[in-house]
Scaffold this motif. Sequence first.
Motif, PDB file in Angstrom:
ATOM      1  N   LYS A  46      -3.041   6.120  -0.134  1.00  0.00           N
ATOM      2  CA  LYS A  46      -1.973   6.353  -1.106  1.00  0.00           C
ATOM      3  C   LYS A  46      -1.335   5.036  -1.556  1.00  0.00           C
ATOM      4  CE  LYS A  46      -0.417  10.506  -2.506  1.00  0.00           C
ATOM      5  NZ  LYS A  46      -1.588  11.255  -2.331  1.00  0.00           N
ATOM      6  N   ASN A  47      -1.215   4.089  -0.602  1.00  0.00           N
ATOM      7  CA  ASN A  47      -0.534   2.836  -0.909  1.00  0.00           C
ATOM      8  C   ASN A  47      -1.483   1.881  -1.616  1.00  0.00           C
ATOM      9  OD1 ASN A  47       0.926   0.557  -1.045  1.00  0.00           O
ATOM     10  ND2 ASN A  47       1.309   0.373   1.146  1.00  0.00           N
ATOM     11  N   ARG A  48      -1.336   1.798  -2.926  1.00  0.00           N
ATOM     12  CA  ARG A  48      -2.290   0.992  -3.673  1.00  0.00           C
ATOM     13  C   ARG A  48      -1.965  -0.498  -3.626  1.00  0.00           C
ATOM     14  NH1 ARG A  48      -4.457   3.032  -9.225  1.00  0.00           N
ATOM     15  NH2 ARG A  48      -2.573   4.218  -9.643  1.00  0.00           N
ATOM     16  N   PHE A  49      -0.752  -0.847  -3.116  1.00  0.00           N
ATOM     17  CA  PHE A  49      -0.433  -2.274  -2.975  1.00  0.00           C
ATOM     18  C   PHE A  49      -1.454  -2.965  -2.086  1.00  0.00           C
ATOM     19  CE2 PHE A  49       4.062  -1.081  -4.002  1.00  0.00           C
ATOM     20  CZ  PHE A  49       4.117  -1.812  -5.167  1.00  0.00           C
ATOM     21  N   LEU A  52      -4.820  -3.416  -3.891  1.00  0.00           N
ATOM     22  CA  LEU A  52      -4.823  -4.455  -4.930  1.00  0.00           C
ATOM     23  C   LEU A  52      -4.730  -5.844  -4.328  1.00  0.00           C
ATOM     24  CD1 LEU A  52      -2.562  -2.838  -7.675  1.00  0.00           C
ATOM     25  CD2 LEU A  52      -5.023  -3.111  -7.678  1.00  0.00           C
ATOM     26  N   LEU A  53      -3.838  -5.983  -3.328  1.00  0.00           N
ATOM     27  CA  LEU A  53      -3.670  -7.306  -2.720  1.00  0.00           C
ATOM     28  C   LEU A  53      -4.942  -7.739  -1.996  1.00  0.00           C
ATOM     29  CD1 LEU A  53      -1.441  -9.408  -2.558  1.00  0.00           C
ATOM     30  CD2 LEU A  53      -0.914  -8.563  -0.288  1.00  0.00           C
ATOM     31  N   VAL A  77      -9.873  -7.044  -8.934  1.00  0.00           N
ATOM     32  CA  VAL A  77      -8.584  -6.342  -8.989  1.00  0.00           C
ATOM     33  C   VAL A  77      -8.625  -5.263 -10.060  1.00  0.00           C
ATOM     34  CG1 VAL A  77      -6.155  -6.616  -9.567  1.00  0.00           C
ATOM     35  CG2 VAL A  77      -7.242  -8.249  -8.069  1.00  0.00           C
ATOM     36  N   TYR A  81      -8.186  -1.237  -9.453  1.00  0.00           N
ATOM     37  CA  TYR A  81      -7.101  -0.470 -10.063  1.00  0.00           C
ATOM     38  C   TYR A  81      -7.613   0.798 -10.738  1.00  0.00           C
ATOM     39  CZ  TYR A  81      -2.862   0.560 -12.633  1.00  0.00           C
ATOM     40  OH  TYR A  81      -1.750   1.173 -13.111  1.00  0.00           O
TER      41      TYR A  81
END
Lengths: 168, 269
Positions: A46-49, A52-53, A77, A81
């Motif tokens: 769920k945590n797309r941070f 992406l990081l 990246v 996304y």
Amino acid sequence: MNNFSFIIKLLFILLLQVLICNQINFLGYINPYIYVSFVFLFPLIKNRFTLLLSAFIYGLSIDFFSDTGGIHAFSLVFVSYIRLFFLKIILRNPNIDFLNFNLWKEPSDKIFSYVLTLTVIHHFLMFSLANFSLTNILNTLSNTVYSSIFTILIYFLGVFLFQKKAPL
Amino acid sequence: MQLLNYIFKKYRFFIFFIFLESVAAFLIIQNYNFHREKFVSSANFITGGFYEKVTNLKDYFSLKQENEALANENKMLREKIEYYKNAIDTNFVTSNNFPQFQYKTARVIKNSYSDSHNFLTINSGLNDSVNTEMAVVSSLGIIGITEKVSSRYARVQSILNLNTKINAKLKNSNHFGTLTWNGKNYNKVQLLDVPRQAVVNIGDTIITGGMSTVFPEGILIGKVTSVNQKTTTSSVLEIELFNDMSNLNHVYVISNKHKKEIEKLEENE
């Protein structure tokens, strides 16, 4: 433990990419970019941070080895996304169960089209940035097509060889 | 404020995505700029060390060819010494006439020739007094210019890079042109802006001109394979390189001792 083996796997793919795949130069210029399998390997969360990081750091480490500024970071990246969006479209299922999702339990034609779409988008973006001008657009397109074929071939070969439970 | 908060919460992934992409775009643009300080390059401790270890291993497979190339070069240099022997014996070398150009040896630990902006990494850096904007050549011809240096490694912008422009001339007639690469074949480069009155034959040798402070005059480049004769004031020459850019190992870095003096003089103009 699971996280640890995942990181080892990613490091292995990174070294495979920069030490072997970048030196193949089949017919003078065709290389597979198998590090794109990062997008397929990274678990659906769920945590797309985090996604992406990690994609940014992973792409940047490829850039460090191949002197390309940030083109691998940029394209990795980008596909990270958009992967959820394409997954929902290709599986025709807007509510994916994130916890129990396993790509290899899906029908094989859907797996193939998912891998194909993301690989082609990634390669096209990467080669456009590498050329950095519109004059060599035909070059960019041919590079995209040939390298995508090469990448997908190597990726599925790797999956069939190394996955414990053989898919399909 | 609540709206702003809502927008931020809803689009927080998108904002983060845009942020990462702009950092990457910034790095890409920086990489294509010759005179900027670069952050991402393989001339650092970790990647340079990795490539050096792998090259050490790979060298064993090409020992025979390398030895042959070095022996050939030795033979050529010996013949040159014989030719100049009398001149050396009669001229006393004093500290005033040290050569303007100094050669240092280095090894290519990472090579690339299939991209449109190619860079090499060599295993000598600031510790071996290699600096930015020095010429890199092999015994067969030019390779590139150093553009980023760490303490032990240096990154070289290859002649196979769309941004590289080098002053070059015909060996037999002193007509100058600009050497560039069109990104297609790694064996062929192009010489632009050669005046039309220059007589060019297929097979003519192209060497570096003495107009830049980086390259000494007369370093070999390649031979002409075709001449584009159009009704313009200048013609484009297709040049086949003497160097095999896909197979490089031992190279020389050339430093120009008068470079600062020349640049200072030109700045005052």
